[in-house]
Scaffold this motif. Structure first.
Motif, PDB file in Angstrom:
ATOM      1  N   VAL A 109      -6.155  15.722   1.410  1.00  0.00           N
ATOM      2  CA  VAL A 109      -6.754  14.393   1.589  1.00  0.00           C
ATOM      3  C   VAL A 109      -5.682  13.342   1.308  1.00  0.00           C
ATOM      4  O   VAL A 109      -4.715  13.603   0.592  1.00  0.00           O
ATOM      5  N   GLU A 110      -5.899  12.149   1.900  1.00  0.00           N
ATOM      6  CA  GLU A 110      -4.983  11.032   1.650  1.00  0.00           C
ATOM      7  C   GLU A 110      -5.754   9.906   0.984  1.00  0.00           C
ATOM      8  O   GLU A 110      -6.905   9.613   1.351  1.00  0.00           O
ATOM      9  N   ILE A 111      -5.087   9.277   0.025  1.00  0.00           N
ATOM     10  CA  ILE A 111      -5.646   8.091  -0.619  1.00  0.00           C
ATOM     11  C   ILE A 111      -4.612   6.981  -0.510  1.00  0.00           C
ATOM     12  O   ILE A 111      -3.424   7.216  -0.732  1.00  0.00           O
ATOM     13  N   ASP A 112      -5.069   5.775  -0.126  1.00  0.00           N
ATOM     14  CA  ASP A 112      -4.174   4.617  -0.020  1.00  0.00           C
ATOM     15  C   ASP A 112      -4.363   3.744  -1.258  1.00  0.00           C
ATOM     16  O   ASP A 112      -5.454   3.211  -1.484  1.00  0.00           O
ATOM     17  N   PHE A 113      -3.276   3.579  -2.023  1.00  0.00           N
ATOM     18  CA  PHE A 113      -3.329   2.823  -3.280  1.00  0.00           C
ATOM     19  C   PHE A 113      -2.733   1.435  -3.079  1.00  0.00           C
ATOM     20  O   PHE A 113      -1.595   1.313  -2.609  1.00  0.00           O
ATOM     21  N   VAL A 114      -3.464   0.393  -3.488  1.00  0.00           N
ATOM     22  CA  VAL A 114      -2.887  -0.950  -3.522  1.00  0.00           C
ATOM     23  C   VAL A 114      -1.903  -1.001  -4.678  1.00  0.00           C
ATOM     24  O   VAL A 114      -2.214  -0.568  -5.796  1.00  0.00           O
ATOM     25  N   MET A 169       0.825  -1.225   0.000  1.00  0.00           N
ATOM     26  CA  MET A 169       0.000   0.000   0.000  1.00  0.00           C
ATOM     27  C   MET A 169       0.851   1.263   0.000  1.00  0.00           C
ATOM     28  O   MET A 169       1.764   1.387   0.813  1.00  0.00           O
ATOM     29  N   GLN A 170       0.534   2.201  -0.914  1.00  0.00           N
ATOM     30  CA  GLN A 170       1.205   3.492  -0.980  1.00  0.00           C
ATOM     31  C   GLN A 170       0.208   4.575  -0.579  1.00  0.00           C
ATOM     32  O   GLN A 170      -0.891   4.638  -1.133  1.00  0.00           O
ATOM     33  N   ARG A 171       0.588   5.427   0.380  1.00  0.00           N
ATOM     34  CA  ARG A 171      -0.295   6.537   0.779  1.00  0.00           C
ATOM     35  C   ARG A 171       0.153   7.805   0.059  1.00  0.00           C
ATOM     36  O   ARG A 171       1.314   8.202   0.168  1.00  0.00           O
ATOM     37  N   VAL A 172      -0.769   8.436  -0.676  1.00  0.00           N
ATOM     38  CA  VAL A 172      -0.467   9.670  -1.387  1.00  0.00           C
ATOM     39  C   VAL A 172      -1.319  10.783  -0.793  1.00  0.00           C
ATOM     40  O   VAL A 172      -2.531  10.626  -0.606  1.00  0.00           O
ATOM     41  N   THR A 173      -0.666  11.913  -0.476  1.00  0.00           N
ATOM     42  CA  THR A 173      -1.368  13.077   0.071  1.00  0.00           C
ATOM     43  C   THR A 173      -1.535  14.108  -1.036  1.00  0.00           C
ATOM     44  O   THR A 173      -0.588  14.386  -1.781  1.00  0.00           O
ATOM     45  N   PHE A 174      -2.749  14.651  -1.152  1.00  0.00           N
ATOM     46  CA  PHE A 174      -3.066  15.626  -2.203  1.00  0.00           C
ATOM     47  C   PHE A 174      -3.523  16.946  -1.569  1.00  0.00           C
ATOM     48  O   PHE A 174      -4.337  16.927  -0.630  1.00  0.00           O
ATOM     49  N   ALA A 175      -3.053  18.060  -2.110  1.00  0.00           N
ATOM     50  CA  ALA A 175      -3.604  19.374  -1.740  1.00  0.00           C
ATOM     51  C   ALA A 175      -4.828  19.608  -2.605  1.00  0.00           C
ATOM     52  O   ALA A 175      -4.775  19.473  -3.839  1.00  0.00           O
ATOM     53  N   VAL A 176      -5.959  19.938  -1.950  1.00  0.00           N
ATOM     54  CA  VAL A 176      -7.242  20.080  -2.652  1.00  0.00           C
ATOM     55  C   VAL A 176      -7.773  21.502  -2.460  1.00  0.00           C
ATOM     56  O   VAL A 176      -8.090  21.888  -1.327  1.00  0.00           O
ATOM     57  N   ARG A 215      -9.101   8.141   2.324  1.00  0.00           N
ATOM     58  CA  ARG A 215      -8.780   7.493   3.605  1.00  0.00           C
ATOM     59  C   ARG A 215      -8.810   8.483   4.762  1.00  0.00           C
ATOM     60  O   ARG A 215      -9.306   8.166   5.845  1.00  0.00           O
ATOM     61  N   HIS A 216      -8.229   9.690   4.547  1.00  0.00           N
ATOM     62  CA  HIS A 216      -8.217  10.721   5.592  1.00  0.00           C
ATOM     63  C   HIS A 216      -8.510  12.066   4.965  1.00  0.00           C
ATOM     64  O   HIS A 216      -8.093  12.320   3.835  1.00  0.00           O
ATOM     65  N   VAL A 217      -9.145  12.921   5.730  1.00  0.00           N
ATOM     66  CA  VAL A 217      -9.346  14.312   5.315  1.00  0.00           C
ATOM     67  C   VAL A 217      -8.706  15.194   6.376  1.00  0.00           C
ATOM     68  O   VAL A 217      -8.919  14.973   7.570  1.00  0.00           O
ATOM     69  N   ASP A 218      -7.921  16.194   5.955  1.00  0.00           N
ATOM     70  CA  ASP A 218      -7.365  17.173   6.890  1.00  0.00           C
ATOM     71  C   ASP A 218      -7.845  18.554   6.438  1.00  0.00           C
ATOM     72  O   ASP A 218      -7.180  19.231   5.648  1.00  0.00           O
TER      73      ASP A 218
END
Ligand code: FAD
Length: 358
Positions: free
Chosen positions: A189-194, A117-124, A180-183
């Motif tokens: 936001v974070e998305i966990d990619f398989v 699993m890779q966690r990617v954080t995005f600025a929205v 997966r998470h909202v800040d």
């Protein structure tokens, strides 16, 4: 509350609407003759017959909610009619242009969470305006071979309220993921990619190599209502792990909410906010085992149980069959979805009539 109306003149319109309602009794009420009513947290629509035509009135708690209701109606009616019908909406909300639920986002961080699993954080941008309780987004990845000075072409709303995606050299890779998470404070936001090996360009491959500054698009979030019942059982493989994690976090006090999750091995397990029975494939290819349905079959249903499942297509069918045929749980006490399908790229995992709004 915002309102918009449209009229569908089609000889099969009422039949299509009835089939749409029959497939979604958890959201839509109404008999074969109509009228029908759909209600979701962000809005709804009322549909009634007018001779051979259908009159539709959509409502939304805000512009995004209203836009979702138009989209859900037009997408499903087109799917059930197997035809590109055009609608003309009158009333509130925009009917074409940039969707109010679209954001161009930028990667700010990326890290390996577990071996799979890779966690990617995005600025929205304007994150506060989005419906952050909803779970799923469509991630849009621009073509890789575009010159750096040529910005991506993003989807637009049509006058019918549908989404029109760029084609040809501008075509996007479109995949469904879970937030997966909202800040809200950081606007991230974070998305966990398989991470799954595939020879073709894939969202999993993109996540493995993306860097801060990379640009993507998000449509949503929408869908994925968190089940509320005295007892909730959540089942899934690692693609549903982010959704299950959020559902465990959102469980109301006093609710007995537990999960059964299939991963490759102990290194892929995560700390979650509730009890989990972890199942290990131990090197078997994802989507080839019967671990989830066997674990389900070892348990007993109860009158207050709600079952939620998200996993590979074959496992989804086995689980749904067990829930419906063996346990005989009514439709409003379970929700099972195919999150991906072995050997099939993209959104074809879902059976027809199970498209998602996000
Ligand atoms: C509502 C919803 C929420 C989802 N949330 C998440 C999420 O948060 N995180 C997540 O990782 N996935 C999630 N998924 C699943 C994800 O959308 C699919 O796995 C999707 O196919 C991944 O796209 P891709 O471009 O990486 O691979 P694709 O291009 O779609 O597929 C390429 C090949 O890889 C195979 N493949 C696809 N996914 C997997 C996998 N997980 N393991 C092994 N082989 C695979 C396909 O069968 C195909 O042969 C979700 C799906 C749905 C419907």
């Amino acid at each position: 509350m915002l309102h918009a109306k449209t009229r569908l003149d089609h000889p099969q319109g009422a039949t299509a609407m009835f089939r749409f309602a029959a497939d979604h009794p958890e959201y839509i009420t109404g008999t074969e003759a109509g009228p029908w009513r759909m209600q979701l947290p962000l809005g709804g629509f009322d549909v009634r017959r007018d001779g051979a035509a259908l009159l539709v009135e959509a409502t939304g708690v805000n512009p995004i909610g209203l836009s979702y209701m138009k989209l859900i109606f037009v997408d499903h009616i087109r799917e059930y009619l197997a035809e590109e019908v055009e609608l003309h909406w009158q009333g509130d909300g925009q009917s074409h242009g940039v969707p109010p639920f679209f954001r161009e986002v930028r990667v700010t961080a990326t890290r390996r969470l577990t071996p799979s699993m890779q966690r990617v954080t995005f600025a929205v941008p304007d994150l506060h305006d989005l419906p952050l309780d909803e779970l799923h987004v469509r991630l849009l990845l621009p073509p890789t071979d575009r010159p750096a000075n040529l910005p991506p072409v993003w989807p637009m709303l049509t006058a019918s309220g549908a989404l029109s995606f760029p084609t040809g050299a501008d075509a996007l890779l479109v995949r469904v993921y879970t937030i997966r998470h909202v800040d809200p404070a950081r606007g991230e936001v974070e998305i966990d990619f398989v991470l799954h090996p595939t020879a073709e360009r894939s969202a999993g491959g993109w996540a493995a190599t993306c860097r801060p500054g990379d640009v993507a698009g998000l449509l949503g979030p929408g869908g994925g209502a968190i089940p509320q019942a005295p007892r909730v059982l959540l089942l899934g493989d690692e693609t549903a792990l982010p959704a299950i994690a959020r559902m465990l976090e959102a469980a109301l006090p006093g609710t007995l909410c537990e999960a059964i999750i299939e991963v490759d091995g102990p290194g892929d397990e995560q700390d979650l906010a509730g009890p989990v029975e972890w199942l290990h494939r131990r090197g078997a290819a994802p989507g080839t085992t019967r671990l989830l349905v066997e674990a389900l079959a070892r348990r007993q249903p109860s009158d207050d149980l709600y079952v939620w499942a998200g996993c590979e297509f074959d496992a989804f069918r086995d689980i749904r069959r067990h829930i419906r045929s063996v346990w005989k749980l009514p439709r409003d006490r379970h929700m099972a979805a195919a999150y991906w399908r072995r050997g099939v790229a993209g959104e074809m995992a879902e059976e027809p009539h199970h498209t998602s709004a996000a």
